[in-house]
Design a protein around this motif. Structure first.
Motif, PDB file in Angstrom:
ATOM      1  N   UNK A  65      22.364  49.741-132.569  1.00 43.87           N
ATOM      2  CA  UNK A  65      23.204  48.588-132.881  1.00 43.87           C
ATOM      3  C   UNK A  65      24.659  48.935-133.190  1.00 43.87           C
ATOM      4  N   UNK A  66      24.936  50.139-133.623  1.00 41.98           N
ATOM      5  CA  UNK A  66      26.321  50.526-133.903  1.00 41.98           C
ATOM      6  C   UNK A  66      27.179  50.584-132.634  1.00 41.98           C
ATOM      7  N   UNK A  67      26.533  50.638-131.467  1.00 45.30           N
ATOM      8  CA  UNK A  67      27.276  50.694-130.206  1.00 45.30           C
ATOM      9  C   UNK A  67      27.711  49.311-129.735  1.00 45.30           C
ATOM     10  N   UNK A  68      27.257  48.285-130.412  1.00 47.07           N
ATOM     11  CA  UNK A  68      27.548  46.913-129.993  1.00 47.07           C
ATOM     12  C   UNK A  68      28.547  46.279-130.949  1.00 47.07           C
ATOM     13  N   UNK A  69      29.328  45.329-130.454  1.00 43.67           N
ATOM     14  CA  UNK A  69      30.344  44.679-131.295  1.00 43.67           C
ATOM     15  C   UNK A  69      29.684  43.797-132.357  1.00 43.67           C
ATOM     16  N   UNK A  99      31.895  53.748-116.552  1.00 41.65           N
ATOM     17  CA  UNK A  99      33.191  53.733-117.231  1.00 41.65           C
ATOM     18  C   UNK A  99      33.123  52.883-118.514  1.00 41.65           C
ATOM     19  N   UNK A 100      32.503  51.736-118.432  1.00 44.65           N
ATOM     20  CA  UNK A 100      32.432  50.850-119.599  1.00 44.65           C
ATOM     21  C   UNK A 100      31.575  51.447-120.718  1.00 44.65           C
ATOM     22  N   UNK A 101      30.626  52.291-120.376  1.00 43.44           N
ATOM     23  CA  UNK A 101      29.763  52.886-121.387  1.00 43.44           C
ATOM     24  C   UNK A 101      30.234  54.265-121.850  1.00 43.44           C
ATOM     25  N   UNK A 102      31.256  54.809-121.230  1.00 43.33           N
ATOM     26  CA  UNK A 102      31.734  56.160-121.558  1.00 43.33           C
ATOM     27  C   UNK A 102      32.078  56.354-123.037  1.00 43.33           C
ATOM     28  N   UNK A 143      30.625  55.358-125.606  1.00 45.60           N
ATOM     29  CA  UNK A 143      29.452  55.327-126.471  1.00 45.60           C
ATOM     30  C   UNK A 143      28.558  56.534-126.221  1.00 45.60           C
ATOM     31  N   UNK A 144      27.937  57.043-127.274  1.00 43.27           N
ATOM     32  CA  UNK A 144      27.057  58.207-127.116  1.00 43.27           C
ATOM     33  C   UNK A 144      25.698  57.803-126.537  1.00 43.27           C
ATOM     34  N   UNK A 145      25.644  57.682-125.227  1.00 49.09           N
ATOM     35  CA  UNK A 145      24.391  57.315-124.571  1.00 49.09           C
ATOM     36  C   UNK A 145      23.622  58.604-124.315  1.00 49.09           C
ATOM     37  N   UNK A 146      22.814  58.957-125.296  1.00 53.89           N
ATOM     38  CA  UNK A 146      21.989  60.159-125.239  1.00 53.89           C
ATOM     39  C   UNK A 146      20.627  59.798-124.637  1.00 53.89           C
ATOM     40  N   UNK A 147      19.824  60.798-124.295  1.00 54.15           N
ATOM     41  CA  UNK A 147      18.470  60.472-123.840  1.00 54.15           C
ATOM     42  C   UNK A 147      17.689  59.657-124.881  1.00 54.15           C
ATOM     43  N   UNK A 148      17.888  59.941-126.173  1.00 50.66           N
ATOM     44  CA  UNK A 148      17.196  59.168-127.212  1.00 50.66           C
ATOM     45  C   UNK A 148      17.684  57.720-127.228  1.00 50.66           C
ATOM     46  N   UNK A 149      18.991  57.507-127.077  1.00 46.73           N
ATOM     47  CA  UNK A 149      19.530  56.146-127.041  1.00 46.73           C
ATOM     48  C   UNK A 149      19.018  55.413-125.800  1.00 46.73           C
ATOM     49  N   UNK A 185      19.396  52.796-116.781  1.00 45.94           N
ATOM     50  CA  UNK A 185      19.460  53.471-118.079  1.00 45.94           C
ATOM     51  C   UNK A 185      19.636  54.975-117.908  1.00 45.94           C
ATOM     52  N   UNK A 186      18.942  55.551-116.961  1.00 48.01           N
ATOM     53  CA  UNK A 186      19.092  56.984-116.687  1.00 48.01           C
ATOM     54  C   UNK A 186      20.522  57.305-116.263  1.00 48.01           C
ATOM     55  N   UNK A 187      21.107  56.449-115.451  1.00 42.69           N
ATOM     56  CA  UNK A 187      22.473  56.678-114.961  1.00 42.69           C
ATOM     57  C   UNK A 187      23.524  56.558-116.065  1.00 42.69           C
ATOM     58  N   UNK A 188      23.216  55.862-117.149  1.00 41.59           N
ATOM     59  CA  UNK A 188      24.197  55.668-118.217  1.00 41.59           C
ATOM     60  C   UNK A 188      24.261  56.837-119.206  1.00 41.59           C
ATOM     61  N   UNK A 189      23.261  57.733-119.185  1.00 44.98           N
ATOM     62  CA  UNK A 189      23.286  58.859-120.109  1.00 44.98           C
ATOM     63  C   UNK A 189      24.541  59.681-119.868  1.00 44.98           C
ATOM     64  N   UNK A 190      25.299  59.884-120.959  1.00 45.87           N
ATOM     65  CA  UNK A 190      26.568  60.597-120.826  1.00 45.87           C
ATOM     66  C   UNK A 190      26.741  61.714-121.865  1.00 45.87           C
ATOM     67  N   UNK A 191      25.759  61.906-122.709  1.00 45.34           N
ATOM     68  CA  UNK A 191      25.804  62.983-123.702  1.00 45.34           C
ATOM     69  C   UNK A 191      24.400  63.531-123.903  1.00 45.34           C
TER      70      UNK A 191
END
Length: 151
Positions: free
Chosen positions: A59-63, A99-102, A104-110, A143-149
């Motif tokens: 929830x911290x990743x959302x406004x 780009x829009x999700x960059x 945010x820490x989109x980890x495998x757990x997230x 969701x897999x494609x959004x993982x960035x960390x």
């Protein structure tokens, strides 16, 4: 004099026709229309965000002051993807999801938490099996494609 042409270099594209029953009429509506349009997508996204709002890993990743905006953005994006209104692109331009999700820490757990809530929302929506499978396949890949960390 008739002009001679060679064989058409591009054969006709293969076509898949879905039918309402074995010999029934062709189904030509989009998935968006087939599952009930905006009403169904609104139910899915609201159910998803009910879970996300209560999830401290996400929830911290959302406004926090614009949950309704987040609901609109996801619903409009999904509707457009599945053949509904193009309002998302008309108002926000190309989705540019990575780009829009960059920020945010989109980890495998997230990603796994996000999928947990999306699958629960889809369970609640009770889409027809073919549509449910297609929707779940898409959200898994997205969701897999959004993982960035990977920390």
């Amino acid at each position: 004099m008739t002009e001679q042409r060679g064989p058409d270099p591009s054969p006709p594209a293969a076509r898949l026709t879905l039918r309402s029953e074995q010999n029934g009429a062709a189904v030509t509506d989009t998935l968006w229309a087939q599952v009930g349009g905006t009403e169904t997508f609104e139910r899915i996204v609201r159910a998803f965000y009910r879970g996300v709002r209560e999830d401290p890993e996400l929830n911290f990743m959302y406004p926090q002051d614009d949950w309704e905006g987040a609901i609109w953005r996801l619903r409009a994006f999904l509707e457009q993807y599945w053949g509904g209104p193009t309002t998302y692109s008309e108002e926000r331009g190309h989705p540019r999801l990575r780009m829009r999700h960059a920020p945010f820490p989109v980890t495998p757990a997230a990603r796994d938490r996000w999928l947990h809530h999306m699958h629960a929302a889809l369970d609640e929506a009770e889409l027809p099996p073919m549509h449910d499978a297609a929707f779940r396949d898409y959200v898994e890949r997205a969701a897999l494609a959004m993982v960035n960390r990977f920390e």
